[in-house]
Design a protein around this motif. Structure first.
Motif, mmCIF file in Angstrom:
data_model
loop_
_atom_site.group_PDB
_atom_site.id
_atom_site.type_symbol
_atom_site.label_atom_id
_atom_site.label_comp_id
_atom_site.label_asym_id
_atom_site.label_seq_id
_atom_site.Cartn_x
_atom_site.Cartn_y
_atom_site.Cartn_z
ATOM 1 N N PHE A 1 0.158 -8.783 3.750
ATOM 2 C CA PHE A 1 1.586 -8.648 3.454
ATOM 3 C C PHE A 1 2.096 -7.209 3.582
ATOM 4 N N TRP A 2 1.186 -6.269 3.837
ATOM 5 C CA TRP A 2 1.607 -4.875 3.851
ATOM 6 C C TRP A 2 2.636 -4.595 4.949
ATOM 7 N N HIS A 3 2.513 -5.304 6.075
ATOM 8 C CA HIS A 3 3.424 -5.033 7.187
ATOM 9 C C HIS A 3 4.870 -5.335 6.828
ATOM 10 N N GLU A 4 5.087 -6.214 5.837
ATOM 11 C CA GLU A 4 6.458 -6.541 5.439
ATOM 12 C C GLU A 4 7.138 -5.377 4.726
ATOM 13 N N PHE A 5 6.338 -4.391 4.299
ATOM 14 C CA PHE A 5 6.882 -3.199 3.630
ATOM 15 C C PHE A 5 6.443 -1.931 4.363
ATOM 16 N N ALA A 6 6.450 -2.007 5.689
ATOM 17 C CA ALA A 6 6.123 -0.853 6.542
ATOM 18 C C ALA A 6 4.767 -0.261 6.192
ATOM 19 N N GLY A 7 3.804 -1.127 5.901
ATOM 20 C CA GLY A 7 2.443 -0.677 5.622
ATOM 21 C C GLY A 7 2.208 -0.245 4.192
ATOM 22 N N MET A 8 3.234 -0.311 3.362
ATOM 23 C CA MET A 8 3.069 0.117 1.961
ATOM 24 C C MET A 8 2.518 -1.026 1.123
ATOM 25 N N SER A 9 1.708 -0.663 0.111
ATOM 26 C CA SER A 9 1.148 -1.674 -0.792
ATOM 27 C C SER A 9 1.571 -1.456 -2.243
ATOM 28 N N ASP A 10 1.941 -0.226 -2.587
ATOM 29 C CA ASP A 10 2.375 0.103 -3.961
ATOM 30 C C ASP A 10 3.886 0.332 -3.909
ATOM 31 N N ILE A 11 4.635 -0.572 -4.520
ATOM 32 C CA ILE A 11 6.091 -0.605 -4.307
ATOM 33 C C ILE A 11 6.816 -0.683 -5.650
ATOM 34 N N THR A 12 7.945 0.007 -5.746
ATOM 35 C CA THR A 12 8.817 -0.082 -6.915
ATOM 36 C C THR A 12 10.212 -0.481 -6.450
ATOM 37 N N LEU A 13 10.740 -1.565 -7.037
ATOM 38 C CA LEU A 13 12.041 -2.081 -6.632
ATOM 39 C C LEU A 13 12.921 -2.299 -7.851
#
Length: 397
Positions: free
Chosen positions: A233-245
């Motif tokens: 699923f990382w590709h859905e966030f431009a390769g990021m895995s640690d996300i704050t929304l």
């Protein structure tokens, strides 16, 4: 003498009524003064006059001294005694008005401030008079703040549901900190002043930006931090895995996941092992209540990992009240006993107060009870970071 009320007792009785806002309310209701601005004195008996004459005379002298106060008088009445005939004795102390009462109690300046506040309120908003009568304590408590409180009320009556941040409200002399500090009293006032359509009745508490949501203000939304545990699923966030929304954006996610892990400790969230079709949410504490507005969580398996202490189980119970299918992980007696070397102490003053929590399983409720009753040691606590990672990996399988 015990049977006769001393002047200090009389004054204390009046002060108690003052502190209960008894006089404030009666004055606001414009009740006739003679009905409530007096205090009855104890009746002197013939036996006291015969056998305790000197004490009675001394008491009468002390009571008579009260008339030296401006606007205070003794109310006397002729009393007939079998052996002593008619005697003119004091039966009550009467105050001419609120000024004489408050000067006697040393509350004159406070009364003037209260009266000024009342005038400020009802001159600007006459419709608040019934509220003022029933809220004398609040009127008094906020004496110094009424000019600015009324400015805020005037702004909202002219600009209901302004759809801006508190910082953007254009109110001369009123800053963000003032409104933040006075949200509770402002809520009570605006509830009286605004039309129904200007108030969102769904939000009644001040927590979680309740004031802003009730009266149409913008606010800094809760932030949700999570990690994608499945690299696919990382590709859905431009390769990021640690996300704050922001919560609103988190609630709109459309991920093909079916496992959601929730842990309180930040490092545990960062170190959580990879898992298929899963995310881990971390660092919310009691802010976990924000997740109740995330609809897609109802379709996921939710597993909560918190500290084994009273607050850990309280948060678990709270989360399960939103998502009944939530399971706990590593919050059992076996984990507690296996990690004895990591035992700590939960502060007694901060332990959760409830004797029972409504949304625990039988085994969880028993462990909560054992912690509350100090089965192993007083205020036992096992923080989740004291649980070795190999136990987590074994639990995940």
């Amino acid at each position: 003498m015990a049977e006769l009320t001393s002047l200090s007792q009389i004054r204390n009785k009046l002060l108690k009524r003052w502190e209960q806002y008894h006089f404030h309310q009666l004055a606001l209701m414009e009740q006739p003064h003679e009905q409530w601005l007096q205090v009855k004195l104890p009746k002197i008996t013939g036996k006291q006059l015969l056998h305790e004459y000197q004490d009675v005379i001394e008491w009468l002298d002390n009571v008579a001294d009260i008339e030296r106060h401006h606007g205070v008088q003794l109310v006397k009445q002729q009393v007939s005694f079998t052996k002593l005939g008619k005697q003119n004795l004091p039966v009550a102390i009467r105050f001419a008005d609120m000024e004489s009462l408050t000067r006697y109690l040393g509350k004159w300046q406070q009364w003037q401030g209260f009266h000024l506040a009342k005038q400020q309120i009802v001159s600007q908003f006459p419709q608040l008079m019934p509220w003022v009568v029933g809220s004398a304590a609040l009127v008094d408590k906020h004496q110094a703040s009424w000019p600015n409180l009324l400015k805020v009320c005037e702004y909202f009556t002219q600009h209901p549901r302004p759809n801006c941040y508190i910082r953007q409200l254009d109110i001369t002399g009123v800053d963000t900190k003032f409104i933040e500090k006075h949200k509770l009293i402002l809520k009570l006032l605006l509830d009286q002043l605004l039309d129904d359509e200007a108030i969102d009745q769904r939000f009644d508490k001040m927590a979680e930006h309740g004031f802003e949501q009730r009266f149409g203000l913008k606010f800094d939304p809760p932030m949700i931090r999570f990690r994608l545990l499945d690299p696919q699923f990382w590709h859905e966030f431009a390769g990021m895995s640690d996300i704050t929304l922001p919560l609103e954006q988190f609630a709109q996610l459309d991920l093909m996941i079916d496992q959601v892990y929730i842990t309180e400790n930040k490092i545990n969230g960062l170190a959580f092992p990879k898992a298929r079709n899963a995310i881990v949410i971390f660092g919310l504490g009691y802010g976990i209540q924000s997740l109740k507005s995330v609809p897609w969580l109802t379709q996921c398996q939710i597993r909560y990992w918190g500290d084994i202490d009273t607050h850990g189980f309280a948060i678990l119970s709270q989360l399960r009240s939103y998502f009944p299918h939530t399971q706990s992980m590593l919050m059992d007696e076996a984990t507690l006993l296996a990690c004895k070397g990591g035992w700590g102490t939960e502060k007694a003053s901060k332990a959760h107060k409830a004797e029972r929590l409504n949304c625990l399983t039988a085994s969880e409720a028993q462990l909560y009870h054992d912690l509350k009753t100090h089965r192993w040691q007083p205020n036992l606590r096992l923080e989740q970071e004291q649980v070795p990672m190999h136990r987590l990996e074994a639990w995940l399988g």
